[in-house]
Structure formats: C-alpha cells, structure tokens
Scaffold this motif. Structure first.
Motif, PDB file in Angstrom:
ATOM      1  N   LYS A 243      44.388 -19.415 -59.155  1.00 51.85           N
ATOM      2  CA  LYS A 243      43.463 -20.515 -59.423  1.00 51.85           C
ATOM      3  C   LYS A 243      42.948 -20.369 -60.846  1.00 51.85           C
ATOM      4  CE  LYS A 243      39.383 -18.182 -57.453  1.00 51.85           C
ATOM      5  NZ  LYS A 243      38.603 -18.108 -58.718  1.00 51.85           N
TER       6      LYS A 243
ATOM      7  N   ASP B 278      44.025  -8.609 -59.971  1.00 53.44           N
ATOM      8  CA  ASP B 278      43.593  -9.242 -58.719  1.00 53.44           C
ATOM      9  C   ASP B 278      43.172 -10.687 -58.973  1.00 53.44           C
ATOM     10  OD1 ASP B 278      44.097  -6.970 -57.271  1.00 53.44           O
ATOM     11  OD2 ASP B 278      42.007  -6.306 -57.153  1.00 53.44           O
ATOM     12  N   LYS B 279      42.464 -10.912 -60.069  1.00 54.42           N
ATOM     13  CA  LYS B 279      42.069 -12.272 -60.435  1.00 54.42           C
ATOM     14  C   LYS B 279      43.299 -13.122 -60.741  1.00 54.42           C
ATOM     15  CE  LYS B 279      37.596 -12.394 -60.112  1.00 54.42           C
ATOM     16  NZ  LYS B 279      36.938 -13.376 -59.194  1.00 54.42           N
TER      17      LYS B 279
ATOM     18  N   THR C 294      34.403 -16.587 -63.768  1.00 52.45           N
ATOM     19  CA  THR C 294      34.867 -16.103 -62.466  1.00 52.45           C
ATOM     20  C   THR C 294      34.909 -14.578 -62.424  1.00 52.45           C
ATOM     21  OG1 THR C 294      37.163 -16.333 -63.222  1.00 52.45           O
ATOM     22  CG2 THR C 294      36.211 -18.180 -62.021  1.00 52.45           C
TER      23      THR C 294
ATOM     24  N   GLU D  64      40.740 -19.427 -63.920  1.00 54.47           N
ATOM     25  CA  GLU D  64      39.885 -18.262 -64.136  1.00 54.47           C
ATOM     26  C   GLU D  64      39.261 -18.323 -65.529  1.00 54.47           C
ATOM     27  OE1 GLU D  64      39.241 -16.103 -61.836  1.00 54.47           O
ATOM     28  OE2 GLU D  64      40.894 -16.287 -60.404  1.00 54.47           O
TER      29      GLU D  64
ATOM     30  N   ASN E 166      46.204 -12.831 -59.486  1.00 53.90           N
ATOM     31  CA  ASN E 166      46.938 -13.111 -58.251  1.00 53.90           C
ATOM     32  C   ASN E 166      46.216 -14.087 -57.330  1.00 53.90           C
ATOM     33  OD1 ASN E 166      49.106 -11.424 -58.945  1.00 53.90           O
ATOM     34  ND2 ASN E 166      48.067  -9.616 -58.136  1.00 53.90           N
ATOM     35  N   GLU E 167      45.017 -14.508 -57.680  1.00 54.06           N
ATOM     36  CA  GLU E 167      44.297 -15.486 -56.864  1.00 54.06           C
ATOM     37  C   GLU E 167      44.868 -16.895 -57.018  1.00 54.06           C
ATOM     38  OE1 GLU E 167      40.137 -15.245 -57.707  1.00 54.06           O
ATOM     39  OE2 GLU E 167      39.895 -13.289 -56.728  1.00 54.06           O
TER      40      GLU E 167
END
Length: 319
Positions: A26, A20-21, A168, A28, A23-24
């Motif tokens: 940005k 999920d991170k 993050t 990390e 797929n953000e």
C-alpha cells in the motif's frame, strides 16, 4: 541504478521494519532521521537493493535544479523522455509520474529533505497534497530522510506539521552499542571499551579505524594527525548544524572539562544567561548533549556530551 555499498553492519531491526512496510503493498510515507554520519543513507541504500527505486539527494542549489534532477530520474525509470521537457511544478511532476507507474511498486527516496524545506517551506504542504490526492490506489513508497533533527521533528513529525497523521512509519537512527564495535575492531573487551570511549558509536567514525593497529596508534593516526577526517570532524559538524558554531564549541569544550551544571557553564563561558539556556536546549534537541536530573528533583541537573568521540575531542584534542 547501481550503487556500490560499503560494508553494511547491523541495523537488522530498522531494515526489517522498512521491508515489512514494503510488503504491506500500500502507499507508504516513511520518515528517517538522525544526526550526520549516523548511517541513514547507508540504511536506505541497503533497503532499496534489488527493488525498483529512485534516489534523490536534495540540494540547496535551487528548487529548479532539484526538479530537473527528479525529471531525469522519472524519465529513466519510466522510459518516458517527455519528463525532461515538462515545465511542471513539484506536485504536477508527481502527478505525471504516478499516472505512468499506476499500481507499480516504486520507492522514491528524498534524502536530506530539509534542504527542500529551506528552499521552499511550502514543500511540506505539497507533500501532504501528493499523499492525500495522488497516492490513493498506488503502492508508491516515499522516504523522507534528513540530518537536521530539529527540522525533521518540527516540520514533519510534530502535531502542527501538514504531514501529521500521514506518515505510515518513522525511524530515528541512533549510534551503535558496544556489541557492534567488534565488527569494526575485533579485539578483547578492554580494547573495545577503549575504542567506544574514544571513537564513540557513530558508524562512520568507527569505519575509519585500522583493525591492524593498536587503540593508541588509531588515536594518534586517525584523530590527532592534521589532515585526517576526524581531526576536523567536530568543527565541520558544528558548522553544518549551527549558525554560531564557535559558541556551541565553547559550551561543549567546558562541559567536557567538567563544567556540567548551568551555573558552572555560565561562569566558565561568560555568556548571557538567557542565551545559554537557548544554546543548551538546541544542543539537547540535536542529541549532542543530555540533561540528567537527580532522582526526585526538578532542578540542578547536569549536562553531559551525548557522544564519546566529541567528549574525547573537546577534552583532549581541542585544547
């Protein structure tokens, strides 16, 4: 880079969190920590499958050795041989690398990051500088992983850490519950409880079990036999974790025998009261011992080994 994976079991939540991170889209900075043999590296290597990544196992050899390894991997992933000829420091090396990948999505794993902290305590501040000054407008995904729970919490997660407010996400990896043990030893519930009570919840220990043997045979062949990994595992674990392993071994032995209050531990070990408190606090901080207080009381709690395998070992094998 191709890595052969052992059987990967469970960790669905942790794997989903990491993806999920990812797929953000940005920058990390993820912290993954947990005691040795818990499966951190296995989780990371499963997560990076079919992704663009660099995996570096940090060593205590020297900072130059670690830098040279990273230079080689940066050259390999970018196709730029000049990385191997750079005379740059850690910050400058990342600056060159980020300039090459620009907005590409790349994962960098620095496994056993505490080893770099041992070599250069300022590395945490350097990572902060990399995150603040170089990673904006990138999709660089950095994972800092480590087995030294105390160091990871103090140096990376605490309020005083230069990385405080930068991370993050973070995961403390813990052992499996009894429902997962069936993947290692598919038997009736009684045998699963026995396996859990003896081999504990650490994935590596469970992976050593012979599915075709009885619980008793597994104990005899995997724990009681000299030369087997689990026969020496507790001693190795304590040597890797502590500077005075014999003292910690003494304390664990007496706790396993039922000397589970502060007074009983002091009387059994004959160690200085002030030192005993420090040793017990350390064992709690690395998740090897739990301290439980009676309901509505602030004193006279009991100490318990927070690992069924270690408890079994020091109660039945060590003597």
């Amino acid at each position: 880079m191709i890595i052969m994976l052992q059987q990967f079991i469970n960790r669905k939540y942790e794997l989903k969190f990491l993806n999920d991170k990812y797929n953000e889209n940005k920058k990390e900075l993820i912290i993954i920590y947990g005691r040795r043999r818990i499966g951190k590296t296995m989780l990371i290597k499963k997560f990076v499958e079919n992704k663009k990544y660099i995996y570096h196992l940090c060593t205590l050899d020297s900072m130059d050795e670690n830098l040279n390894s990273l230079k080689n991997k940066f050259a390999e992933i970018t196709g730029k041989d000049y990385f191997n000829d750079l005379k740059s420091n850690f910050y400058e090396l990342f600056k060159y690398f980020i300039n090459e990948i620009k907005s590409d999505k790349v994962i960098i794993v620095l496994d056993e990051f505490p080893n770099l902290i041992e070599l250069n305590h300022g590395i945490v501040s350097i990572m902060q500088k990399i995150f603040d000054e170089l990673m904006d407008n990138t999709m660089l995904y950095i994972i800092l992983s480590g087995s030294s729970i105390g160091m990871m919490e103090d140096e990376l997660l605490s309020y005083k850490s230069p990385l405080y407010g930068r991370r993050t996400g973070s995961i403390e990896l813990t052992g499996f519950n009894i429902r997962n043990i069936k993947y290692f030893y598919n038997s009736n519930m009684e045998d699963l409880i026995k396996i859990n009570a003896v081999f504990g919840s650490i994935p590596f220990y469970l992976s050593l079990i012979d599915r075709d043997k009885s619980v008793e045979e597994n104990i005899k062949n995997k724990i009681l036999k000299k030369g087997e990994i689990l026969y020496e595992e507790p001693k190795i674990l304590l040597k890797e974790e502590f500077r005075e392993p014999r003292i910690y071994e003494l304390i664990l032995r007496y706790i396993s025998m039922g000397h589970n209050t502060y007074g009983k531990i002091v009387n059994a070990t004959h160690l200085d009261k002030g030192n005993i408190s420090k040793y017990l606090e350390t064992l709690i901080s690395v998740r090897l011992v739990n301290y439980t207080l009676p309901l509505n009381q602030k004193r006279r709690g009991i100490y318990e080994i927070n690992d069924y395998f270690l408890n079994f070992y020091y109660k039945f094998v060590y003597p």
